[in-house]
Design an enzyme around this catalytic site. Sequence first.
Site, PDB file in Angstrom:
ATOM      1  N   GLU A 187     102.048 152.913-163.328  1.00 15.30           N
ATOM      2  CA  GLU A 187     101.836 151.244-163.190  1.00 15.30           C
ATOM      3  C   GLU A 187     102.411 150.304-162.132  1.00 15.30           C
ATOM      4  OE1 GLU A 187     100.262 151.682-168.011  1.00 15.30           O
ATOM      5  OE2 GLU A 187     102.536 151.002-167.355  1.00 15.30           O
ATOM      6  N   GLU A 381      91.380 152.028-169.682  1.00  9.84           N
ATOM      7  CA  GLU A 381      91.768 152.901-170.473  1.00  9.84           C
ATOM      8  C   GLU A 381      92.281 152.489-171.619  1.00  9.84           C
ATOM      9  OE1 GLU A 381      95.700 154.729-168.415  1.00  9.84           O
ATOM     10  OE2 GLU A 381      93.922 155.183-167.433  1.00  9.84           O
TER      11      GLU A 381
END
Length: 496
Positions: A187, A381
């Site tokens: 990330e 997600e």
Amino acid sequence: MATSNKNMLLNYVPVYVMLPLGVINVNNVFEDPDGLKEQLVQLRAAGVDGVMVDVWWGIIEQKGPKEYDWSAYKSLFQLVQECGLKLQAIMSFHQCGGNVGDVVTIPIPQWVLDIGESDPDIFYTNRSGTRDKEYLTVGVDNKPIFHGRTAIEIYSDYMKSFRENMSEFLKSELIIDIEVGLGPAGELRYPSYPQNQGWVFPGIGEFQCYDKYLKADFKAAAAKAGHSEWELPDDAGTYNDIPESTEFFKTNGTYLTEKGKFFLTWYSNQLLNHGDQILDEANKAFLGCKVKLAIKVSGIHWWYKAQNHAAELTAGYYNLDDRDGYRPIAKMVSRHHGILNFTCLEMRDSEQSSDAQSAPQELVQQVLSGGWRENIEVAGENALSRYDATAYNQIILNARPQGVNKDGPPKLRMYGVTYLRLSDDLLQESNFEIFKKFVVKMHADQSHCDDPQEYNHAIPPLKRSGPNIPVDDLLEATKPILPFPWDSETDMKVDG
């Protein structure tokens, strides 16, 4: 029963499933192809569109600089292709292990860790000097200290090697997107809440910019701004503090002063620049391939309701009630024709404990809206494994926040959703039954569609990134804009 109708197909949101973390093990062996094949066949029969997999730097380039071994991944990709699924490949430049849900340990390559033995400042570092070895600090992005290469060159060479070695799967259009890892857990963020250093939810986390490279960068930036006396924060507390117990985040704290704002702008801009540079390299590596590039942004939903947004700030998202910390990221991604992939789609505010001041629903609404305002595709997600109707309905709501349009494309539609993750639990009979319903509802009650063009997802060859966007222009996107309105619940419930 699922059917096929041209207009309804324009509401179709493809569903992908994340493969287990250790599908290729730490020794670069594809451990259980037969077992995986059985599972993939079940996913395909359930109408799933594809799978996502981590392509670990620590596995591929573990033997030495530029010594890549793609063989195990080739066998895996071959199997996915045989099972009739599409593939999302993550360029995973981070360590596996130390984050929520990490069940296997895959460190970054040993030859890089060896360099860290003599120069531990290549790792993100908190104020007390603890190093985080999951990912290289952005401070070394352009420092040629890795046997003559910079970190950015390492990532670039890796992606070029992937393209060369996986060309058959790029040509056959098995691979539809390349998720470019930009930080811990893949990330774009700092490792501000590491469990292996004792962080527990809902701690505010810590700033991670005390390596010598970032320190020097900050001192130079402060001097340039006419404030050579400014130092990095020393009043922001520790991992498990609450905001009000720190001078930095408390009401009218340091974060609102000129010095605090300067630091937070510098800290968050480091990530913008990091993401921009690596996406530019990814764009060059995959130029002309029929793939989309994507980046992942973390869903830091705790302390979102607090004025200080402390947990977001330590992670590098300079997001306050009067400053949008996410839209500049979307704007940066737009230059590379990329997708912004967000997490925590399944979470509802009512499920969170009130003392964390958590607001996942508003956060998702803000980040997705910001992406759409910048005219990029957004995907997402779930953050944690869930098998219940409530979670699935929330994901479907976020995938089409204003419902389906029976006469054409819906007003708002996510580009795709990846379910976390493939496991025996997911395939357990009652869990899998409801998951199959979820897939059908994501597909707007349509049968599985093999031709993405039918739901407006044709992927053209990747074009060169647009011109560089000056940082001041990126920061114009910090002006808050009201998010798009969301329906209170989805019109396509799995249990409706």
